[in-house]
Every structure is written in structure tokens, then in C-alpha cells.
Enzyme design. Structure first.
Site, mmCIF file in Angstrom:
data_model
loop_
_atom_site.group_PDB
_atom_site.id
_atom_site.type_symbol
_atom_site.label_atom_id
_atom_site.label_comp_id
_atom_site.label_asym_id
_atom_site.label_seq_id
_atom_site.Cartn_x
_atom_site.Cartn_y
_atom_site.Cartn_z
ATOM 1 N N SER A 82 0.833 -1.198 0.000
ATOM 2 C CA SER A 82 0.000 0.000 0.000
ATOM 3 C C SER A 82 0.870 1.252 0.000
ATOM 4 O O SER A 82 1.525 1.543 -0.999
ATOM 5 C CB SER A 82 -0.982 -0.058 1.168
ATOM 6 N N HIS A 94 -4.733 -1.626 -4.017
ATOM 7 C CA HIS A 94 -6.076 -2.059 -3.594
ATOM 8 C C HIS A 94 -7.113 -1.782 -4.702
ATOM 9 O O HIS A 94 -8.217 -1.315 -4.451
ATOM 10 C CB HIS A 94 -6.488 -1.362 -2.301
#
Length: 242
Positions: free
Chosen positions: A134, A170
Site C-alpha cells: 500500500s 487495492h
């Protein structure tokens, strides 16, 4: 032992719920260790949780995961002060640097304040494998989309730019990610870039994309570029399953 060329494995994965510990490392992190080419000793891995405010609980969980795997673990924290005297020397002594998710905006600001940006570049150039999830994926690129500023995603455009692409993370699990990434690239607010569904990583050697790798069946990776007419083209990439 350094990799034979600067190496980044930028992911939307690499960690999962553990059986006896909070977390355990999954195949994407295993690949990062393999890329370092360590033989004859335990791999050295340094955790960087700047994006989580150096949360002690997160760092403790990563140490537990490393112990389960037999890695020699350390961490770099910056709050309330750096925990090592020589940040660059510490990073250069690692095989893998693993960067946590969280606030990429805070990560970049604190890294620049403490010179970690230069230390990371030196480690990358020396062949220390840089990886993370991330925020720990976006940071190596020129920018991406982030919830650092609130629940409505916004662009971040001041990544370390070790890699000349933007990055979307994501991509399949957070509904704002895909449309915003595409819009920002179409508007030229972000560079053309690579995006990953959860469970997929992007392997770069030097500044070149090599392949997408996955630890989750059916999860995808994508290259998104402006089409010159205010829109974008999105190309789904082959993903090698680990």
C-alpha cells in the site's frame, strides 16, 4: 548480499493473518527474500512503519512474523526520534526493507525531514530489495491515490520516483481507487502507471517493470496510460502465480 540490480517489489499484499501470531508473511514477501539471494545465513529484514506513526504494536507484530520465519529483523522508527544513529548505514546493512501501509503523505514528509529518502535511494542503488504494501508500494513511484487526507481519496504526486510511473493499490477492494486512478492519469495529474489488486505485486529491475506476481488466484495487475483524448487505456497484465 545485495540483489544484482536495483530491485523493487511493490505490492498490495505480502502479509496475512497468522496462525499463532498476529501476522505471518505470505508469498510476496517470500519472493522479496528470494530476490535478495541470501545464502548461508538468515536473511536480514528491516521494517519501516513510518506510515503508521511507528506504531509499536505493528512493529511488534512484524517482529513476531519474522521470528516465525527465521529472519533477522530490525526496524527503523523516526518518532519521537530516529532509533538508529546512521539511517543510511543501517539500511545498507539489510537484505530487504519492508515498508508498512498507512499514510503515504506522512511517510514521505517524515522521510524527507530525516533524510530517509536519500538513504532509501542509496539502499536501492546498492541492491537492497525494497518492498512493502500500500503506502509501502506507492512511495517508490512518482505518485498515486491515497486516503492520507481523509476518506475521500486524493492524489499524492511527490513519491520518491525511484520508478518513473504512478501506482494504484487495492485496485479491486476499495471502490474509489480504480476510477480516481484512471481520471488522474487521463488528466495528466499522474504519470502513466501500474495498479494491483489485493494479493498482487509489481517487480521492477532498475527502473523497468519486469512482471506482475500474485499470491491470490484471479487477482490482477494493470497498466493505465492516457490515450491523448482525455481518457485512458487500461491493459490487464499477465500475473505469474507464486
Amino acid at each position: 548480499m545485495p540483489a544484482d540490480t536495483p530491485t523493487v517489489l511493490a505490492t498490495s499484499g505480502g502479509l496475512r493473518e497468522g496462525l499463532r501470531t498476529r501476522w505471518e508473511f505470505s508469498p510476496l514477501t517470500d519472493l522479496a527474500i528470494d530476490l535478495a539471494g541470501v545464502t548461508g545465513r538468515a536473511p536480514r529484514i528491516c521494517f519501516v512503519a513510518t506510515a503508521q506513526g511507528d506504531n509499536p504494536s505493528s512493529i511488534h507484530g512484524l517482529y513476531d512474523a519474522a521470528q516465525v520465519r527465521g529472519f533477522t529483523a530490525s526496524h527503523l522508527s523516526l518518532v519521537p526520534m530516529p532509533n538508529v544513529d546512521d539511517v543510511e548505514g543501517h539500511l545498507l546493512g539489510q537484505d530487504v526493507v519492508w515498508v508498512c501501509g498507512g499514510s503515504v503523505a506522512a511517510l514521505l514528509a517524515l522521510w524527507r525531514l530525516h533524510g530517509v529518502d536519500h538513504a532509501m535511494r542509496a539502499a536501492w542503488a546498492a541492491g537492497v530489495v525494497l518492498t512493502g504494501v500500500s503506502a509501502g508500494s506507492i512511495c517508490w513511484h512518482t505518485g498515486g491515490t491515497t486516503d492520507s487526507f481523509g476518506p475521500e481519496l486524493r492524489p499524492v504526486t511527490d513519491g520518491l520516483a525511484l520508478l518513473p510511473f504512478s501506482n494504484g493499490v487495492h485496485y479491486d477492494s476499495e471502490t474509489q481507487r480504480r476510477p480516481l486512478f484512471q481520471r488522474l492519469i487521463g488528466e495528466r495529474a499522474l504519470d502513466a502507471g501500474y495498479a494491483t489488486d489485493d494479493g498482487v505485486g509489481l517487480l521492477y529491475r532498475g527502473t523497468k517493470f519486469v512482471e506482475a506476481v500474485g499470491e491470490k488466484d484471479s487477482a490482477g495487475a494493470y497498466f493505465v496510460a492516457a490515450d491523448g483524448q482525455g481518457g485512458v487505456t487500461e491493459t490487464r497484465l499477465d500475473v505469474r502465480q507464486l
